[in-house]
Design an enzyme around this catalytic site. Structure first.
Site, PDB file in Angstrom:
ATOM      1  N   CYS A 188       0.816  -1.217   0.000  1.00  0.00           N
ATOM      2  CA  CYS A 188       0.000   0.000   0.000  1.00  0.00           C
ATOM      3  C   CYS A 188       0.853   1.273   0.000  1.00  0.00           C
ATOM      4  CB  CYS A 188      -0.877   0.040   1.235  1.00  0.00           C
ATOM      5  SG  CYS A 188      -1.868  -1.422   1.473  1.00  0.00           S
ATOM      6  N   ARG A 200       4.764   0.261  -6.034  1.00  0.00           N
ATOM      7  CA  ARG A 200       4.773  -0.517  -4.795  1.00  0.00           C
ATOM      8  C   ARG A 200       3.837  -1.720  -4.880  1.00  0.00           C
ATOM      9  NH1 ARG A 200       6.538   2.498  -0.157  1.00  0.00           N
ATOM     10  NH2 ARG A 200       5.048   1.386   1.135  1.00  0.00           N
ATOM     11  N   TRP A 237      -3.086  -2.596  -1.386  1.00  0.00           N
ATOM     12  CA  TRP A 237      -2.704  -3.960  -1.777  1.00  0.00           C
ATOM     13  C   TRP A 237      -3.449  -4.857  -0.798  1.00  0.00           C
ATOM     14  CZ3 TRP A 237       0.190  -8.166   0.238  1.00  0.00           C
ATOM     15  CH2 TRP A 237       0.722  -9.050  -0.711  1.00  0.00           C
ATOM     16  N   ASN A 271      -1.583   2.179   5.945  1.00  0.00           N
ATOM     17  CA  ASN A 271      -0.699   1.098   5.473  1.00  0.00           C
ATOM     18  C   ASN A 271      -0.364   0.233   6.675  1.00  0.00           C
ATOM     19  OD1 ASN A 271      -0.585   2.338   3.047  1.00  0.00           O
ATOM     20  ND2 ASN A 271       1.598   2.815   3.109  1.00  0.00           N
ATOM     21  N   GLY A 272      -0.246  -1.053   6.472  1.00  0.00           N
ATOM     22  CA  GLY A 272       0.117  -1.939   7.577  1.00  0.00           C
ATOM     23  C   GLY A 272      -1.036  -2.877   7.898  1.00  0.00           C
ATOM     24  N   GLU A 306      18.752 -16.132  -8.708  1.00  0.00           N
ATOM     25  CA  GLU A 306      18.324 -14.764  -8.984  1.00  0.00           C
ATOM     26  C   GLU A 306      17.737 -14.660 -10.402  1.00  0.00           C
ATOM     27  OE1 GLU A 306      17.493 -12.272  -7.554  1.00  0.00           O
ATOM     28  OE2 GLU A 306      17.659 -10.619  -8.962  1.00  0.00           O
ATOM     29  N   LYS A 331      13.832 -13.528 -11.341  1.00  0.00           N
ATOM     30  CA  LYS A 331      13.483 -12.446 -12.271  1.00  0.00           C
ATOM     31  C   LYS A 331      12.441 -12.946 -13.270  1.00  0.00           C
ATOM     32  CE  LYS A 331      14.566  -9.688 -10.591  1.00  0.00           C
ATOM     33  NZ  LYS A 331      15.351  -9.663  -9.384  1.00  0.00           N
ATOM     34  N   GLU A 336       8.890 -13.610 -11.540  1.00  0.00           N
ATOM     35  CA  GLU A 336       8.089 -12.481 -11.077  1.00  0.00           C
ATOM     36  C   GLU A 336       7.560 -11.622 -12.206  1.00  0.00           C
ATOM     37  OE1 GLU A 336       9.968  -9.771  -8.308  1.00  0.00           O
ATOM     38  OE2 GLU A 336      11.909 -10.051  -9.223  1.00  0.00           O
ATOM     39  N   HIS A 370      19.056 -35.704  -8.643  1.00  0.00           N
ATOM     40  CA  HIS A 370      18.397 -36.239  -7.449  1.00  0.00           C
ATOM     41  C   HIS A 370      16.888 -35.990  -7.476  1.00  0.00           C
ATOM     42  CE1 HIS A 370      22.242 -37.324  -5.789  1.00  0.00           C
ATOM     43  NE2 HIS A 370      22.678 -36.107  -6.072  1.00  0.00           N
ATOM     44  N   LYS A 404       6.464  -3.763  -4.276  1.00  0.00           N
ATOM     45  CA  LYS A 404       7.883  -3.405  -4.240  1.00  0.00           C
ATOM     46  C   LYS A 404       8.433  -3.491  -2.822  1.00  0.00           C
ATOM     47  CE  LYS A 404      11.764  -1.813  -5.908  1.00  0.00           C
ATOM     48  NZ  LYS A 404      12.588  -2.807  -6.612  1.00  0.00           N
TER      49      LYS A 404
HETATM   50  C1  AGP Z   1      13.049  -8.529  -6.311  1.00  0.00           C
HETATM   51  O1  AGP Z   1      13.007  -8.586  -7.690  1.00  0.00           O
HETATM   52  C2  AGP Z   1      11.829  -8.832  -5.639  1.00  0.00           C
HETATM   53  N1  AGP Z   1      10.789  -7.995  -6.084  1.00  0.00           N
HETATM   54  C3  AGP Z   1      11.836  -9.125  -4.160  1.00  0.00           C
HETATM   55  O2  AGP Z   1      12.288 -10.436  -4.046  1.00  0.00           O
HETATM   56  C4  AGP Z   1      12.671  -8.231  -3.214  1.00  0.00           C
HETATM   57  O3  AGP Z   1      14.023  -8.390  -3.464  1.00  0.00           O
HETATM   58  C5  AGP Z   1      12.328  -8.597  -1.755  1.00  0.00           C
HETATM   59  O4  AGP Z   1      10.978  -8.339  -1.520  1.00  0.00           O
HETATM   60  C6  AGP Z   1      13.173  -7.856  -0.754  1.00  0.00           C
HETATM   61  O5  AGP Z   1      12.997  -6.488  -0.833  1.00  0.00           O
HETATM   62  P1  AGP Z   1      13.997  -5.491  -0.129  1.00  0.00           P
HETATM   63  O6  AGP Z   1      15.311  -5.617  -0.813  1.00  0.00           O
HETATM   64  O7  AGP Z   1      13.389  -4.130  -0.321  1.00  0.00           O
HETATM   65  O8  AGP Z   1      14.071  -5.899   1.308  1.00  0.00           O
END
Ligand code: AGP
Length: 601
Positions: free
Chosen positions: A2, A27, A74, A100-101, A473, A477, A480, A496, A596
């Site tokens: 949010c 976000r 959100w 928010n929260g 990583e 990418k 997501e 395995h 985000k």
């Molecule tokens: C990254 O592409 C992601 N969107 C997500 O995994 C992110 O890295 C994770 O939520 C941690 O966020 P931060 O680095 O702001 O703590």
């Protein structure tokens, strides 16, 4: 997650609020709304869906007034519907709030308020706060807020409008970030800095349980007992353009292209004419990293660097696991929390656990003034600039770079790394941005690959050692932003179990940056090829010939020191994910279901 905006000044609030909300879109959200004080009456426009839909509502029925609050939601409690969207009001509609929260005791409070006659119209935890403040209000919003926050448990950033105090905007936070932008005769409120950058770069970051009273020409801050505080504003060096697309189709692409510069800036921040700064205080003999998502993958790379360069035992931990794990105190342990936003709830909670255990703690974050930055005594910044796309790219690269520098610094101080080897690495790092630039110039082959493979059902990313962290990583990418199912595996683990998933044509991408593991990984690649996979090897130029003997396709990056190659090979992986998402018509910067900044557990 949010987002909150607020405005009090002499301009029309509605366009400022809508613009601020657009800047917070990254976000992640599924509904949006605003409330404006119109001739001493609060009016609300809100709806499920994107801000364009809210804009249509406000175009059809504009709100006029110079004080207002806005929100992107959100969904956590209740579906993304018009009624569940913020702002929420009390029964009479004379108090409006955005939040928010998560209010953890919302159910008990709701029962208590319903017993007093409050009628709820939404399923949210937030509506409870609007009714609660209303029942506590006796002509003094400060007093009502002080009482309310004593009754709330959970986390919150709240902005409040009240018809009986039509020239004031109140806000308070606990656990969720809130910043005030200080202008000339006007104040701006937001849940993070990019939303207010077009208006001012002087910001005041609220601390937990602080209540801010914003008027056109003044800001007063009080603690929860009503004692006045005098926080100093912070001047932010980012400019508004840094948080805009600047001609790129997406923020993600722009941020991928900003990486050479981000690497330059981060290097010069920690390495001056006298060499490397002391980065981690002391000389720990155990270094643990705690982080989530991409930042966790950076931590995995960091652990590898600390072992190689500082001869120091080191491991990366998923913060949401670490926080519930039995921890064993160690006499000389450093725990480093890594987070782009500096607001990730699980990372902050894990850090608190480490602090309670007595570990030396430090932070690595991209966000000056974030909760993480302010929680630890040693905070190291990455110099990536604002990262807007949900998929982290430049923050990751600068995290890995800074962890490399931290490991080098520790290695030098412990006598485990020679000055000559350190110089070699620093020289290599200084040359890296140019290599990155040359790599970014040619992406047609990746685009063509994605156009051909956009209907894949499954992809594999494999690697060993450091390359395993890179494979994880790369796969994240992909997942997501393209929503394509991907498996990331330590190459030796394939046989395995997961190799059973390989079918005719399944793409398997092996990341190979380490000479000593090259043959092993290539032989694992061969095993997948024997089962029908289409194999790709991503490696430095110097491995190309050997890789071509085993892989169907070889994608090379310029040669560099083995320990610097992670910073190069991730670029084609980021671009590959980007082009796959574009080929599939995905919302690249705002992928479904994601936020985000993940400020809830
Ligand atoms: C990254 O592409 C992601 N969107 C997500 O995994 C992110 O890295 C994770 O939520 C941690 O966020 P931060 O680095 O702001 O703590």
């Amino acid at each position: 997650m949010c987002g909150i905006v607020g405005y009090i000044g002499n301009q029309e609030a509605q366009p400022i609020l809508l613009d601020g909300l657009r800047r917070l879109e990254y976000r992640g959200y599924d509904s949006a709304g605003i409330a404006v004080m119109q001739q001493q009456k609060i009016s609300v426009r809100k709806c499920a869906g994107r801000i364009d839909k809210l804009q249509q509502l406000t175009d059809a029925s504009p709100l006029h007034g110079s004080i207002g609050i806005g929100h992107t939601r959100w969904a956590t409690h209740g579906e993304p519907t018009d009624l569940n969207a913020h702002p929420h009001t009390d029964v009479k509609g004379d108090i409006a709030i955005v939040h928010n929260g998560i209010i953890e005791n919302h159910a008990a409070l709701r029962r208590h308020l319903e017993a007093q006659g409050c009628v709820f119209v939404s399923q949210t935890d937030t509506e409870v706060v609007a009714h609660l403040i209303h029942t506590l209000y006796r002509g003094d919003m400060m007093a009502a807020l002080q009482q309310a926050i004593r009754m709330l448990s959970g986390s919150y950033a709240l902005a409040v409008l009240c018809e009986s105090e039509p020239d004031v905007l109140y806000c308070v936070r606990l656990g969720s970030p809130l910043v005030v932008g200080v202008g000339q005769g006007e104040m701006f409120l937001a849940s993070d800095i990019p939303a207010i950058l077009p208006h001012t770069r002087d910001v005041l970051i609220l601390e937990d349980r602080e209540i801010a009273v914003l008027k056109r020409g003044s800001i007063e801050v009080f603690d929860d007992l009503g004692a006045r505080k005098t926080p100093a504003p912070l001047h932010v060096s980012w400019d508004a353009a840094a948080a805009e697309k600047g001609g790129f189709a997406h923020f993600m692409l722009k941020e991928i292209f900003e990486q050479p510069d981000a690497v330059r800036k981060t290097l010069s921040a920690y390495c001056g004419p006298d060499g490397l700064q002391e980065m981690l205080p002391g000389a720990p003999d155990l270094v643990n990293f705690i982080a989530c998502g991409t930042a966790y993958h950076a931590g995995m790379a960091g652990a590898y660097y600390f072992a190689q360069l500082a001869d120091t035992e080191s491991a990366a931990h998923i913060a949401s696991e670490y926080r519930y794990r039995k921890l064993f105190p160690h006499a000389n342990e450093a725990v480093v929390a890594i987070s782009q936003s500096g607001e990730t709830a699980d990372t902050l909670a894990a850090l608190r656990q480490a602090m309670e255990m007595g570990a030396h703690t430090a932070a690595l974050t991209n966000t000056l003034g974030s909760t993480l930055d302010r929680t630890v005594s040693r905070s190291l910044l990455t110099y990536a600039g604002p990262e807007i796309a949900v998929a982290s790219t430049k923050a990751y690269i600068t995290q890995v770079e800074t962890l490399l520098l931290m490991a080098m610094d520790l290695g030098l101080r412990k006598g485990k790394l020679t000055r000559e080897r350190a110089k070699e690495l620093l020289d290599g790092l200084a040359k890296l941005p140019e290599k990155m630039e040359s790599l970014l110039k040619n992406q047609a082959y990746l685009q063509q690959y994605c156009d051909r493979h956009m209907h894949e059902k499954l992809m594999f990313f494999i690697g060993r050692g450091m390359d395993h962290s890179l494979a994880m990583e790369a796969a994240l990418k992909f997942k997501e932003i393209s929503y394509l199912p991907c498996e990331a595996y330590a190459a030796g683990e394939l046989k395995h179990g997961p190799i059973a998933l390989i079918n005719n044509g399944t793409p398997v991408i092996a990341i190979c940056t380490q000479e000593s593991l090259l043959e092993k990984t290539l032989s694992n690649l061969r095993e997948t090829k024997a089962r029908g996979a289409e194999t790709i090897c991503v490696c430095p130029q110097r491995f190309a010939e050997r890789a071509a003997r085993e892989a169907d396709i070889v994608w090379t990056v310029p040669d560099a020191d083995e320990l610097l190659l992670p910073l190069l090979v991730m670029l084609p992986m980021q671009l590959l994910a980007y082009h796959m998402a574009v080929a599939q018509g995905r919302d690249v910067d705002k992928p479904r279901n994601l936020a985000k900044s993940v400020t809830v557990e």
